[in-house]
Motif scaffolding. Structure first.
Motif, PDB file in Angstrom:
ATOM      1  N   ILE A 137      18.638 -22.523  25.362  1.00  0.00           N
ATOM      2  CA  ILE A 137      18.631 -21.960  26.721  1.00  0.00           C
ATOM      3  C   ILE A 137      19.177 -20.528  26.736  1.00  0.00           C
ATOM      4  O   ILE A 137      19.261 -19.915  27.799  1.00  0.00           O
ATOM      5  N   GLY A 138      19.528 -19.968  25.607  1.00  0.00           N
ATOM      6  CA  GLY A 138      19.991 -18.577  25.607  1.00  0.00           C
ATOM      7  C   GLY A 138      20.750 -18.262  24.341  1.00  0.00           C
ATOM      8  O   GLY A 138      21.140 -19.156  23.583  1.00  0.00           O
ATOM      9  N   TYR A 140      23.633 -17.761  23.107  1.00  0.00           N
ATOM     10  CA  TYR A 140      25.074 -18.010  23.114  1.00  0.00           C
ATOM     11  C   TYR A 140      25.237 -19.451  22.673  1.00  0.00           C
ATOM     12  O   TYR A 140      24.268 -20.222  22.692  1.00  0.00           O
ATOM     13  N   LEU A 142      26.989 -23.075  23.163  1.00  0.00           N
ATOM     14  CA  LEU A 142      27.750 -23.991  24.024  1.00  0.00           C
ATOM     15  C   LEU A 142      28.496 -24.987  23.145  1.00  0.00           C
ATOM     16  O   LEU A 142      28.226 -25.101  21.953  1.00  0.00           O
TER      17      LEU A 142
HETATM   18  N1  ADE Z   1      23.721 -26.210  22.243  1.00  0.00           N
HETATM   19  C1  ADE Z   1      24.682 -25.293  22.019  1.00  0.00           C
HETATM   20  N2  ADE Z   1      24.300 -24.084  22.437  1.00  0.00           N
HETATM   21  C2  ADE Z   1      23.041 -24.227  22.953  1.00  0.00           C
HETATM   22  C3  ADE Z   1      22.101 -23.340  23.527  1.00  0.00           C
HETATM   23  N3  ADE Z   1      22.362 -22.043  23.661  1.00  0.00           N
HETATM   24  N4  ADE Z   1      20.928 -23.842  23.930  1.00  0.00           N
HETATM   25  C4  ADE Z   1      20.640 -25.143  23.769  1.00  0.00           C
HETATM   26  N5  ADE Z   1      21.487 -26.030  23.237  1.00  0.00           N
HETATM   27  C5  ADE Z   1      22.674 -25.583  22.821  1.00  0.00           C
END
Ligand code: ADE
Length: 268
Positions: A137-138, A140, A142
């Motif tokens: 999703i970007g 960075y 998570l």
């Molecule tokens: N898990 C950790 N970071 C993520 C990200 N940026 N997009 C999708 N899943 C993730």
């Protein structure tokens, strides 16, 4: 549409009971089923992770619990086949185009991971039989894929027929296909016409639909030039009219001279 989510934190998905998505579930437009991955881990500690082969920091999710969980969820409905979505920062970018593709699927299965991700053999195993997408999703990282799944389910869910109160809302979105494709939506206003000395642009009060549409497009072009200039170079030239081209060259000139190219909302 059916959505299955397998996670070690099913409680993370409580927000999917709220607002548009919650209502879509109540109405039966969306059938979301949550599964606790640890239910398929059979040692006393219900372990789902282990150290990575080759060394390195962090832990990797073990293939066994994932394989058992996926087999059970898939076997419960052998006549159908889901598209599997694996959230990972190493995946392909999640875009409005992909959201629309997913919204046309009857069944999605999300596998959010914690730690350093899932043992790659799981994706190889199911990827040989099913469509498996690794999606980011970007740019960075998570702490886990759960929030990425929330993002994707919301983006997909609002595109399902009947979920948005006003069907045009999705048509007018930034990134939606059509005349405004790849342009960011411009500023929006509501009543009162003046607030703390700031007036709503007069054109929006004029009732002149043609001029309002032109103004909105100008603002979309300005905002895109300011916030996402790389999107402008991806615009197909045949999608630009004479007025668009004149505005864009004016903005480019201003930018070259070092003037800000911001839209109405930031200029005053
Ligand atoms: N898990 C950790 N970071 C993520 C990200 N940026 N997009 C999708 N899943 C993730």
């Amino acid at each position: 549409m059916r959505i299955d989510i397998i996670s070690i934190f099913p409680e993370y998905f409580a927000p999917l009971g709220v607002s548009l998505i919650g209502k879509a579930r109540e109405r039966g437009t969306l059938d979301i089923r949550l599964h606790q991955l640890r239910d398929w881990a059979h040692d006393v500690h219900r372990t789902v992770d282990d150290t990575p082969y080759g060394g390195g920091p962090g832990m990797v999710m073990k293939p066994d619990p994932w394989g058992a969980a996926l087999d059970d969820v898939l076997d419960a409905d052998p006549a159908a086949r889901p598209r599997i979505v694996v959230p990972t920062p190493s995946g392909v970018p999640f875009t409005q185009k992909l959201a629309m593709e997913y919204a046309a699927e009857p069944w999605l299965l999300f596998t959010p991971a914690r730690y350093e991700g899932i043992d790659s053999r799981v994706m190889a195993e199911y990827g040989s039989r099913l469509r498996v997408d690794e999606v980011s999703i970007g740019d960075y990282v998570l702490a886990g894929g759960e929030v990425a799944v929330l993002v994707m389910v919301e983006a997909v869910g609002r595109l399902l027929p009947g979920v948005l109160g006003n069907a045009r809302s999705a048509v007018d979105d930034s990134f939606a296909p059509g005349a405004m494709e790849n342009l960011l939506e411009g500023p929006v206003y509501t009543k009162p016409p003046e607030w703390r000395g700031h007036r709503v642009p007069e054109i929006l009060l004029s009732g002149h639909h043609g001029k309002i549409a032109r103004w909105r497009r100008d603002e979309a072009l300005r905002r895109t030039a300011k916030n996402r200039p790389e999107l402008l170079s991806a615009l197909p030239p045949e999608g630009l009219d004479k007025h668009d081209r004149a505005l864009l060259s004016e903005l480019a000139e201003l930018a070259e001279l070092g003037f800000p190219v911001g839209g109405q909302d930031v200029a005053d």
